[in-house]
Scaffold this motif. Structure first.
Motif, PDB file in Angstrom:
ATOM      1  N   ALA A  47       0.815  -1.093  -0.115  1.00 54.73           N
ATOM      2  CA  ALA A  47      -0.134  -0.008  -0.240  1.00 54.73           C
ATOM      3  C   ALA A  47       0.884   1.349   0.027  1.00 54.73           C
ATOM      4  N   LYS A  48       2.133   1.257   0.722  1.00 53.81           N
ATOM      5  CA  LYS A  48       2.966   2.475   0.888  1.00 53.81           C
ATOM      6  C   LYS A  48       3.521   2.648  -0.347  1.00 53.81           C
ATOM      7  N   LEU A  49       3.976   1.491  -1.001  1.00 56.53           N
ATOM      8  CA  LEU A  49       4.658   1.280  -2.307  1.00 56.53           C
ATOM      9  C   LEU A  49       4.075   2.168  -3.352  1.00 56.53           C
ATOM     10  N   LEU A  50       2.740   2.249  -3.138  1.00 52.99           N
ATOM     11  CA  LEU A  50       2.035   2.731  -4.434  1.00 52.99           C
ATOM     12  C   LEU A  50       1.936   4.150  -4.324  1.00 52.99           C
ATOM     13  N   ILE A  51       2.310   4.794  -3.007  1.00 50.23           N
ATOM     14  CA  ILE A  51       2.251   6.458  -3.322  1.00 50.23           C
ATOM     15  C   ILE A  51       3.671   6.926  -3.249  1.00 50.23           C
ATOM     16  N   THR A  52       4.714   6.155  -3.455  1.00 55.51           N
ATOM     17  CA  THR A  52       6.159   6.517  -3.376  1.00 55.51           C
ATOM     18  C   THR A  52       6.236   7.385  -4.626  1.00 55.51           C
ATOM     19  N   GLY A  53       7.089   8.668  -4.652  1.00 52.94           N
ATOM     20  CA  GLY A  53       7.615   9.097  -5.849  1.00 52.94           C
ATOM     21  C   GLY A  53       6.159   9.755  -6.492  1.00 52.94           C
ATOM     22  N   LYS A  54       5.053  10.182  -5.606  1.00 55.22           N
ATOM     23  CA  LYS A  54       3.730  10.641  -6.287  1.00 55.22           C
ATOM     24  C   LYS A  54       3.077   9.568  -7.007  1.00 55.22           C
ATOM     25  N   GLY A  55       3.297   8.263  -6.877  1.00 54.49           N
ATOM     26  CA  GLY A  55       2.927   7.330  -7.700  1.00 54.49           C
ATOM     27  C   GLY A  55       3.891   6.698  -8.622  1.00 54.49           C
ATOM     28  N   ARG A  56       4.782   7.529  -9.045  1.00 54.86           N
ATOM     29  CA  ARG A  56       5.753   6.998 -10.137  1.00 54.86           C
ATOM     30  C   ARG A  56       6.896   6.224  -9.464  1.00 54.86           C
ATOM     31  N   CYS A  57       6.974   6.102  -8.326  1.00 51.27           N
ATOM     32  CA  CYS A  57       7.983   5.120  -7.668  1.00 51.27           C
ATOM     33  C   CYS A  57       9.365   5.205  -8.067  1.00 51.27           C
ATOM     34  N   ASN A  58      10.111   6.257  -7.206  1.00 50.72           N
ATOM     35  CA  ASN A  58      11.517   6.351  -7.462  1.00 50.72           C
ATOM     36  C   ASN A  58      12.195   5.167  -6.801  1.00 50.72           C
ATOM     37  N   ILE A  59      12.711   4.260  -7.591  1.00 54.01           N
ATOM     38  CA  ILE A  59      13.102   2.872  -7.354  1.00 54.01           C
ATOM     39  C   ILE A  59      14.685   2.961  -6.803  1.00 54.01           C
ATOM     40  N   THR A  60      15.476   3.783  -7.420  1.00 53.82           N
ATOM     41  CA  THR A  60      16.831   3.902  -6.710  1.00 53.82           C
ATOM     42  C   THR A  60      17.452   5.226  -6.979  1.00 53.82           C
ATOM     43  N   TYR A  61      18.636   5.325  -6.545  1.00 53.81           N
ATOM     44  CA  TYR A  61      19.522   6.448  -7.071  1.00 53.81           C
ATOM     45  C   TYR A  61      20.712   5.784  -7.728  1.00 53.81           C
ATOM     46  N   ASP A  62      20.985   6.969  -8.830  1.00 48.82           N
ATOM     47  CA  ASP A  62      21.930   6.281  -9.717  1.00 48.82           C
ATOM     48  C   ASP A  62      23.328   6.739  -9.129  1.00 48.82           C
ATOM     49  N   GLU A  63      23.888   5.838  -8.185  1.00 40.61           N
ATOM     50  CA  GLU A  63      25.186   5.835  -7.691  1.00 40.61           C
ATOM     51  C   GLU A  63      25.622   4.377  -7.352  1.00 40.61           C
TER      52      GLU A  63
END
Length: 424
Positions: A47-63
């Motif tokens: 349920a919380k995953l669905l609202i991450t990144g305003k629904g877009r889901c910022n999966i990770t960071y490029d590092e």
């Protein structure tokens, strides 16, 4: 899904929590050959995953360098190294792309699905755990972990008692309780003698001493610079996007400085300085302002700002400038113009507090790292108990860091819980 009143034979691994860390731990454990039961108290996982990144889901960071990635988690960040070396950014990208979800790198190093969003990420994770053979039980809240002080022997729920050789707790923090994050894991941890670093909102909007923020709910401030000041010293500075809330201000750059503001507020007042035109100096902006006013010389002041401000912001700026709306632009004095320019370049807002913990994106604090072997995610107190995700005392800034924490710690917990159970 099995019916909730069915009896369940003992399994190798029980994972409590169907968020990103729990789903990942369950899938990985099952792939090792362990029999895995996943318990989620909500009707649906993620349920919380669905609202991450305003629904877009910022999966990770490029590092991809684990050591540089860890720096974003502060002084305790190095504790993540084993998890990141085991399953880091490159592995995360490969995991999703090899299963048919292409990713793209966006401004600021953020990595999102190239198409779709959070619902596609959740669908992929659920397919992964189901194909791995995980038994998923939703609508199944856990009441208590039964143990003898050294091991957990059973998981008590309203419908049944479940048994496993190892248990992974990945129930999240306190943010967005409507998604199931209500601190259950914290209570079980303390009941089993684990120390708890007091949970506090980490990435959270700020409340302001302003009665006009509701007028601007549909306004996004892009490419602005915001500096937080405390005790006449700059506390934090960010450039990017922000927006006003019903009682304050939020957005990525506000969330990133909210923990520093939270700590500073304990010592005294904090003020925000907004620079709406950070690309130009005060002097250059004053010259532009003079040109705009000259171009609208015979017009009312209230009709002369459309080239400088979003339409929604103009009525507020007219009020805050204290320049009469009907005053002709050619009649505006130098002092009035300089005060108006100061609003653009040095808009001061008094912070009164943080929004409620329920509005926080993540929670800081949680199960003390001193009580967790971060090389395996196993408890140092309970032999067969593992932790993963947000409920441990680690949190990073916005931008995919906290989801990577879930993937990496979930992976490490799943691998080691399965290995321990199979060899038990």
């Amino acid at each position: 899904m099995n019916e909730m009143d069915e009896s369940v034979a003992k399994v190798d691994v029980i994972v409590i929590g169907g968020g990103p860390a729990g789903l990942f731990a369950a899938g990985v454990a099952a792939e090792q050959g362990a029999s895995v039961l996943l318990l989620e108290k909500m009707r649906h996982c993620g349920a919380k995953l669905l609202i991450t990144g305003k629904g877009r889901c910022n999966i990770t960071y490029d590092e991809e360098d684990p050591r540089r990635f860890c720096e974003h988690f502060g002084k305790q960040g190095k504790s993540l190294l084993t998890a990141l070396y085991s399953f880091g950014v490159a592995a995360t990208v490969d995991f999703f792309e090899q299963r048919g979800l292409p990713l793209q790198r966006e401004r600021g190093g953020r990595i999102f699905p190239a198409h779709g969003g959070a619902s596609d990420v959740l669908k992929l994770l659920l397919e992964h755990v189901r194909q791995a053979g995980v038994d998923i039980r939703t609508g199944c809240p856990v009441s208590r972990l039964q143990g003898d002080g050294q091991r957990i022997h059973a998981i008590e729920t309203p419908s049944a008692i479940f048994c496993a050789d190892t248990i992974v707790v990945a129930t999240g923090g306190l943010s967005y309780p409507q998604t199931g994050c209500s601190g259950d894991g914290y209570r079980w941890a303390t009941a089993n003698r684990h120390r708890l670093v007091p949970p506090l909102p980490a990435l959270v909007p700020l409340q302001l001493d302003a009665d006009w923020t509701q007028e601007l709910l549909n306004l996004n401030l892009k490419n602005v610079r915001i500096t937080a000041w405390h005790d006449n010293q700059p506390l934090a500075e960010r450039f990017g996007e922000a927006f006003f809330t019903r009682n304050g201000i939020g957005g990525p750059i506000i969330l990133d400085m909210s923990a520093q503001v939270r700590d500073a507020l304990k010592q005294g007042p904090v003020e925000l300085q907004l620079d709406l035109k950070p690309a130009v100096s005060v002097e250059l902006f004053d010259q532009r302002l003079q040109r705009e006013l000259a171009a609208h010389s015979n017009r009312n002041f209230s009709n002369a700002l459309s080239g400088l401000l979003p339409q929604l912001l103009i009525p507020l700026f007219v009020r805050l400038s204290q320049i009469p709306a009907a005053k002709k632009c050619h009649s505006i004095t130098r002092d009035e113009r300089l005060c108006l320019g100061d609003l653009f370049k040095n808009w001061r807002l008094q912070v009164t507090g943080l929004d409620t913990p329920e509005r926080a994106i993540v929670t800081s604090g949680g199960v003390s790292l001193a009580d967790i072997d971060m090389r395996t995610m196993r408890s140092k107190i309970i032999d067969n108990l593992y932790f993963a995700g947000e409920m441990i005392d680690l949190d990073g800034p916005t931008g995919g860091f906290n989801l990577q924490l879930c993937w990496s710690t979930g992976y490490l917990a799943g691998i080691n819980a399965a290995t321990a159970a199979i060899n038990f």
